[in-house]
Design an enzyme around this catalytic site. Structure first.
Site, PDB file in Angstrom:
ATOM      1  N   TYR A   1       0.851  -1.189   0.000  1.00  0.00           N
ATOM      2  CA  TYR A   1       0.000   0.000   0.000  1.00  0.00           C
ATOM      3  C   TYR A   1       0.882   1.233   0.000  1.00  0.00           C
ATOM      4  O   TYR A   1       2.054   1.195   0.362  1.00  0.00           O
ATOM      5  CB  TYR A   1      -0.953   0.016   1.203  1.00  0.00           C
ATOM      6  CG  TYR A   1      -0.294   0.239   2.547  1.00  0.00           C
ATOM      7  CD1 TYR A   1      -0.174   1.523   3.079  1.00  0.00           C
ATOM      8  CD2 TYR A   1       0.189  -0.828   3.299  1.00  0.00           C
ATOM      9  CE1 TYR A   1       0.424   1.725   4.318  1.00  0.00           C
ATOM     10  CE2 TYR A   1       0.787  -0.638   4.528  1.00  0.00           C
ATOM     11  CZ  TYR A   1       0.889   0.645   5.038  1.00  0.00           C
ATOM     12  OH  TYR A   1       1.483   0.850   6.265  1.00  0.00           O
ATOM     13  N   CYS A   2       0.279   2.354  -0.427  1.00  0.00           N
ATOM     14  CA  CYS A   2       1.022   3.614  -0.460  1.00  0.00           C
ATOM     15  C   CYS A   2       0.092   4.730   0.016  1.00  0.00           C
ATOM     16  O   CYS A   2      -0.406   4.672   1.138  1.00  0.00           O
ATOM     17  CB  CYS A   2       1.577   3.874  -1.858  1.00  0.00           C
ATOM     18  SG  CYS A   2       2.917   5.100  -1.887  1.00  0.00           S
ATOM     19  N   ARG A   3      -0.200   5.715  -0.840  1.00  0.00           N
ATOM     20  CA  ARG A   3      -0.990   6.873  -0.409  1.00  0.00           C
ATOM     21  C   ARG A   3      -2.443   6.802  -0.871  1.00  0.00           C
ATOM     22  O   ARG A   3      -3.120   7.822  -0.922  1.00  0.00           O
ATOM     23  CB  ARG A   3      -0.357   8.166  -0.920  1.00  0.00           C
ATOM     24  CG  ARG A   3       0.977   8.499  -0.258  1.00  0.00           C
ATOM     25  CD  ARG A   3       1.607   9.710  -0.904  1.00  0.00           C
ATOM     26  NE  ARG A   3       2.878  10.072  -0.273  1.00  0.00           N
ATOM     27  CZ  ARG A   3       3.793  10.843  -0.836  1.00  0.00           C
ATOM     28  NH1 ARG A   3       3.585  11.326  -2.056  1.00  0.00           N
ATOM     29  NH2 ARG A   3       4.914  11.126  -0.206  1.00  0.00           N
TER      30      ARG A   3
END
Length: 221
Positions: A177-179
C-alpha cells in the site's frame, strides 16, 4: 444577526470550505498531509512550487479550518485539522471516482485491476499478516511510515524497491500500500513485483482510509 439571517451566514461559511477545495494544488496538499504533518519547505519541495506559493495555499486551507499549524522552534508544521478534514477529503476524492467518467477511464488505462487486492481489508488482512500468509509492505517514504502505519507492515519505500527485492518473500502473497487508490508509486511498484515473479497485489486503501475506518495504526514513539 437575526435568526432569519442565520442560513445566509452559515452558507457563506460553508462556501469558504468549497472555495478552499477548488484548487488542485490545495487538494494535493491535503493528500500529502493525510500521511504526516509537514513544514512549508517540505511541502513546496514535494509539490515542485515556491515556498511563497505554497504558503498562500496553506493560508486558504487554514482559513477554511482544513489544516492547522504548530510551531517548533522557528519552523511551522502543518497537518490536517482533525478527522472531519480527513473525511471531507476522502469523500471528495471518492465522489470524483464514482461520478467522473474521465477519472474512471484514467484508472482503467493506467492501473491494472488484476493487481488490486480482492476485498480483504481491516482485521481480516491483519489476521493473515499475523499468521504469516501475507507479507505487508508500506511503499511510502520512511518519514510517513514512522508517522503512522498499518500494524505489522514492513517499510520498503518505492524509491528503494529495486535494490531491496531480495528482502521480500516469494513463498507467500505480498500486499503493498502507499498513499491511496491513485498513488502512482503503488501502481508501478506492484507491477514491478509481479514482473519479478512475486504474488503481489496492491491495496486500494492507504493509511488515510485505514484511519477513517477506525482501524489500529502503529507509529514511532
Amino acid at each position: 444577526m437575526s435568526l432569519e439571517q442565520l442560513p445566509e451566514q452559515l452558507y457563506q461559511q460553508f462556501a469558504s470550505v468549497g472555495q478552499a477545495l477548488s484548487n488542485d494544488t490545495r487538494l494535493r496538499i491535503l493528500n500529502l498531509l493525510c500521511q504526516t504533518e509537514r513544514s512549508v519547505d517540505d511541502l513546496a519541495d514535494k509539490l515542485g512550487q515556491s515556498v511563497a506559493n505554497t504558503s498562500a495555499h496553506l493560508k486558504v486551507l487554514k482559513q477554511a479550518r482544513l489544516v492547522e499549524g504548530r510551531k517548533e522552534g522557528r519552523r511551522v508544521f502543518y497537518g490536517l485539522a482533525g478527522e472531519p478534514a480527513l473525511r471531507l477529503w476522502l469523500a471528495l476524492r471518492d465522489m470524483g471516482m464514482q461520478s467522473l467518467p474521465e477519472v474512471r477511464e484514467a484508472m482503467r488505462t493506467h492501473a491494472s485491476e488484476e493487481a488490486l487486492l480482492p476485498d480483504l481489508v481491516g482485521e481480516e488482512l491483519l489476521d493473515k499478516v499475523r499468521r504469516g500468509e501475507v507479507f505487508l509492505v508500506d511503499l511510502r517514504p520512511s518519514e510517513e511510515f514512522e508517522a503512522g502505519r498499518i500494524p505489522h507492515a514492513r517499510s520498503v519505500p518505492s524509491a528503494e524497491l529495486e535494490k531491496r527485492l531480495n528482502e521480500l518473500p516469494k513463498d507467500r502473497e505480498v500486499v503493498a500500500y502507499c498513499r491511496g487508490p491513485y498513488c502512482v508509486a503503488a501502481i508501478k511498484s506492484v507491477q514491478r513485483l509481479r514482473d519479478a515473479g512475486f504474488d503481489a497485489h496492491r491495496m486500494r486503501e492507504g493509511i488515510a482510509e485505514w484511519k477513517a475506518a477506525g482501524l489500529p495504526v502503529e507509529m514511532n514513539g
